[in-house]
Scaffold this motif. Structure first.
Motif: not given
Length: 351
Positions: A3-5, A247-253, A329-337, A346-351
Motif C-alpha cells: 500500500i502506497r497511499c 467506504p466501498p472498496p476501491l479497485w486499483t492495479r 477530476e481524476g483525484v480521489h477524496y475520502v469523506f469521514y465523520g 481528505a485527498r487520497l493519493d498513491g492509488v
C-alpha cells in the motif's frame, strides 16, 4: 504488493445547520454518490434530539476541484419501518452507498437501530433520491461456524462495486461487514459467543457473498448472503480494540483497496457512543482481486488520526471515521465523520 497511499486533509465539508432540528446532535458518517445528471452528492447521517438518526441528501459544492461545501436537499431515508424503531429509540445510521454498474443501481447498506439494537439493512435507488428498502440483511446459516450470524449485532456493511469470484467459484456480489459477538448487548447474561474456529473476540472485518445469478433472478436476493469468511482481525496498535470497513472498496492495479477504521481505548457495554473513551483512526487493507478473503498488505500505522480540534472535540472525542470515497477530476477524496459531530474530507493519493 504494498500500500502506497496517503490521506491529506482538505477541511471540514459539513457542519450542523443552526436551527435545523434534524441536525442538533450532529452530522456525520456520510455515504456519497452521483445522481444521473453527474452531480456529486453526500448522504450524511443527521442526528436529531434523542439520538434519532436520518439519512440526508446534499449536493457537494466543488471549488477548484476540491469538495468545499454542501447544499442540503432534504431527507433520503428516515426510520419508518418497525425494524428501524425500538420502544425507546430509532434510527437509520451510517450509510454506505456503492454504485453497482451491473445492476444500474446505488446499493445502500445502513444500520437500522431497531428493537434489538443495531442490525444491517439494505435499500436501492437509481437516482439517490427515491430509495426502495429490500429489508434487513439475512445471513444464511453456515454449519462450519456453528453460529447464526443473524443473532448478532452487525455494522460497517458495504458492497464491492462489481462482482468478484466467490468461494464456491460462482461470480458473486460481495459485502464486507463486522459482527459483534457479545450477545449480552441483546440479552443480559448471554455474554460472548464466538463462531467455531474464531478465538479472538474482538470485532473484525468479514465478507459474505450472494451469487450474481441469484440476484439476476430476483433483486431481493441481494439481502440473502452466504459463504461467510473472516478477512481481518485487529493486528496493529491503532486498531487494538476493533476494526471495521469504511467506504466501498476501491479497485486499483494491485487489488481492492479497503480504507477502514481502527479503534483503541475503552468501550463500555451498550450502544451509547457518548460513554466511549476511544480513538478512531483510518488505515487501509489491500485485498487480492481474485480472492477478496486474502490480504496482500495492510498499513501498520494509521493514514489519518484525530489531530484537529474538529476531530478531537465533539459528541465522541477523537474520531476519524471514513465512510465514502469519490473521484473528482481524476483525484480521489475520502469523506469521514469527525468526532461524531461534523464531516471532513481528505485527498487520497498513491492509488
Amino acid at each position: 504488493m504494498t500500500i502506497r497511499c496517503t490521506l491529506t486533509r482538505s477541511g471540514v465539508l459539513m457542519r450542523p445547520e443552526p436551527g435545523n432540528a434534524f441536525e442538533v446532535e450532529g452530522v456525520l458518517n456520510p455515504a456519497a454518490g452521483r445522481t444521473p445528471d453527474g452531480e456529486l452528492h453526500l448522504l450524511p447521517r443527521l442526528v436529531a434530539a434523542g439520538n434519532v438518526s436520518r439519512i440526508g441528501l446534499a449536493r457537494i459544492e466543488v471549488r477548484d476541484g476540491v469538495p468545499a461545501g454542501v447544499q442540503r436537499q432534504g431527507i433520503a431515508l428516515a426510520p419508518e419501518e418497525g425494524w428501524e424503531r425500538g420502544r425507546h429509540h430509532s434510527g437509520v445510521e451510517d450509510p454506505r452507498v456503492t454504485f453497482i454498474a451491473a445492476l444500474g443501481l446505488h446499493v445502500m447498506t445502513y444500520v437500522a437501530y431497531g428493537p434489538f439494537g443495531p442490525r444491517p439493512a439494505l435499500a436501492v435507488s437509481f437516482n439517490l433520491r427515491q430509495w426502495q428498502r429490500l429489508g434487513p440483511l439475512h445471513f444464511e446459516y453456515q454449519a462450519s461456524l456453528d453460529a447464526d450470524l443473524n443473532l448478532f449485532s452487525n455494522k460497517d456493511t458495504v458492497f464491492f462495486p462489481r462482482p468478484v469470484p466467490g468461494p464456491d467459484g460462482d461470480l458473486s456480489y460481495a459485502m464486507l461487514h463486522r459482527p459483534m459477538w457479545d450477545l449480552g448487548q441483546v440479552r443480559t447474561g448471554e455474554g460472548v459467543r464466538l463462531p467455531a474456529g474464531v478465538a479472538d473476540e474482538r470485532p473484525g472485518i468479514w465478507v459474505s457473498f450472494v451469487p450474481v445469478a441469484e440476484v439476476e433472478r430476483n433483486l431481493g436476493n441481494l439481502v440473502h448472503l452466504r459463504h461467510h469468511r473472516l478477512v481481518a482481525l485487529p493486528e496493529y496498535a491503532f486498531e487494538a480494540l476493533k476494526i471495521g470497513a469504511g467506504p466501498p472498496p476501491l479497485w486499483t492495479r494491485d487489488g481492492w483497496l479497503v480504507i477502514h477504521h481502527g479503534v483503541t481505548g475503552e468501550q463500555p457495554e451498550g450502544f451509547d457512543p457518548t460513554k466511549q473513551r476511544v480513538t478512531y483512526a483510518a488505515g487501509a487493507v489491500l485485498l487480492d482481486a481474485d480472492d477478496v478473503t486474502k490480504i496482500l498488505d495492510r498499513t501498520p500505522e494509521p493514514l489519518l488520526s484525530p489531530q484537529t480540534e474538529d476531530e478531537r472535540v465533539g459528541t465522541v472525542a477523537n474520531v476519524v471515521f471514513p465512510t465514502a470515497i469519490e473521484e473528482i477530476e481524476g483525484v480521489h477524496y475520502v469523506f469521514y465523520g469527525m468526532a461524531d459531530a461534523k464531516i471532513g474530507v481528505a485527498r487520497l493519493d498513491g492509488v
